[in-house]
Motif scaffolding. Structure first.
Motif, short mmCIF file in Angstrom:
data_model
loop_
_atom_site.label_atom_id
_atom_site.label_comp_id
_atom_site.label_asym_id
_atom_site.label_seq_id
_atom_site.Cartn_x
_atom_site.Cartn_y
_atom_site.Cartn_z
N SER A 32 0.83 -1.20 0.00
CA SER A 32 0.00 0.00 0.00
C SER A 32 0.87 1.24 0.00
O SER A 32 2.00 1.22 0.48
CB SER A 32 -0.91 0.02 1.23
N ALA A 33 0.31 2.31 -0.51
CA ALA A 33 1.01 3.59 -0.45
C ALA A 33 0.95 4.15 0.96
O ALA A 33 -0.07 4.05 1.64
CB ALA A 33 0.38 4.57 -1.43
N ASN A 52 4.78 4.93 -3.18
CA ASN A 52 3.84 3.95 -3.72
C ASN A 52 4.13 2.56 -3.17
O ASN A 52 5.17 2.33 -2.55
CB ASN A 52 3.98 3.89 -5.24
N TRP A 53 3.24 1.64 -3.48
CA TRP A 53 3.46 0.26 -3.07
C TRP A 53 4.74 -0.30 -3.69
O TRP A 53 5.39 -1.17 -3.11
CB TRP A 53 2.27 -0.60 -3.50
N ASP A 54 5.14 0.25 -4.87
CA ASP A 54 6.32 -0.25 -5.57
C ASP A 54 7.55 0.60 -5.29
O ASP A 54 8.52 0.56 -6.05
CB ASP A 54 6.05 -0.31 -7.08
N THR A 57 8.66 7.19 -5.12
CA THR A 57 8.31 8.29 -4.24
C THR A 57 7.98 9.55 -5.03
O THR A 57 8.42 9.73 -6.16
CB THR A 57 9.46 8.63 -3.28
N ARG A 98 -2.78 4.33 2.70
CA ARG A 98 -3.96 3.96 1.92
C ARG A 98 -4.29 2.51 2.20
O ARG A 98 -3.41 1.69 2.42
CB ARG A 98 -3.71 4.19 0.43
N SER A 103 -1.65 0.28 -4.11
CA SER A 103 -2.09 1.66 -4.22
C SER A 103 -0.90 2.58 -4.50
O SER A 103 0.24 2.28 -4.15
CB SER A 103 -2.80 2.11 -2.94
N THR A 104 -1.21 3.69 -5.15
CA THR A 104 -0.20 4.69 -5.44
C THR A 104 -0.44 5.90 -4.56
O THR A 104 -1.50 6.06 -3.96
CB THR A 104 -0.24 5.09 -6.92
N SER A 105 0.55 6.75 -4.51
CA SER A 105 0.45 7.91 -3.64
C SER A 105 -0.53 8.93 -4.22
O SER A 105 -0.81 8.93 -5.42
CB SER A 105 1.82 8.54 -3.45
N SER A 106 -1.03 9.75 -3.34
CA SER A 106 -1.96 10.80 -3.73
C SER A 106 -1.67 12.05 -2.92
O SER A 106 -1.27 11.95 -1.76
CB SER A 106 -3.40 10.35 -3.48
#
Length: 125
Positions: A32-33, A52-54, A57, A98, A103-106
């Motif tokens: 998760s982000a 992000n999950w990956d 940044t 998140r 999930s990716t960052s927001s």
């Protein structure tokens, strides 16, 4: 029960450094982000940076080149390394996560499902 607990805030002179930590419990956020927001008195909560999950940044323009984010997946923890601090960095800093997988960052705080209680960072001039 999911908890995010921040630590590492404090008082520092302009130009100094601080490292904030966020310890997560109750579930793993490895996919998760997670990110950091801050809120100064009288202002809205604003995005600082996130991962992000990956592990990709991204950061707010105001902190790019000065702040970095890292994660310790084994400890389920997130860190914010802050260098070259300025008085305008003074705020309460919040850790956020998140809930969704991959999930990716927001930049929008409404996209984050879990929040810590915040830690105060004060930068004196």
């Amino acid at each position: 029960q999911v908890q995010l607990v921040e630590s590492g805030g404090g008082l520092v002179q302009a130009g100094g450094s601080l490292r904030l930590s966020c310890a997560a419990s109750g579930r793993t956020f490895s996919r998760s982000a997670m990110g950091w927001f801050r809120q100064a008195p009288g202002k809205d909560r604003e995005f600082v940076g996130a991962m992000n999950w990956d592990a990709i940044t991204n950061f707010a323009d105001s902190v790019k080149g000065r702040f970095t984010i890292s994660r310790d997946y084994a400890k389920n923890a997130l860190y914010l390394e802050m260098n070259s601090l300025r008085p305008e960095d003074t705020a309460v800093y919040y850790c956020a996560a998140r809930g969704g997988q991959f999930s990716t960052s927001s930049h929008d705080p409404r996209d984050y499902d879990y929040w810590g209680q915040g830690t105060q960072v004060t930068v004196s001039s």
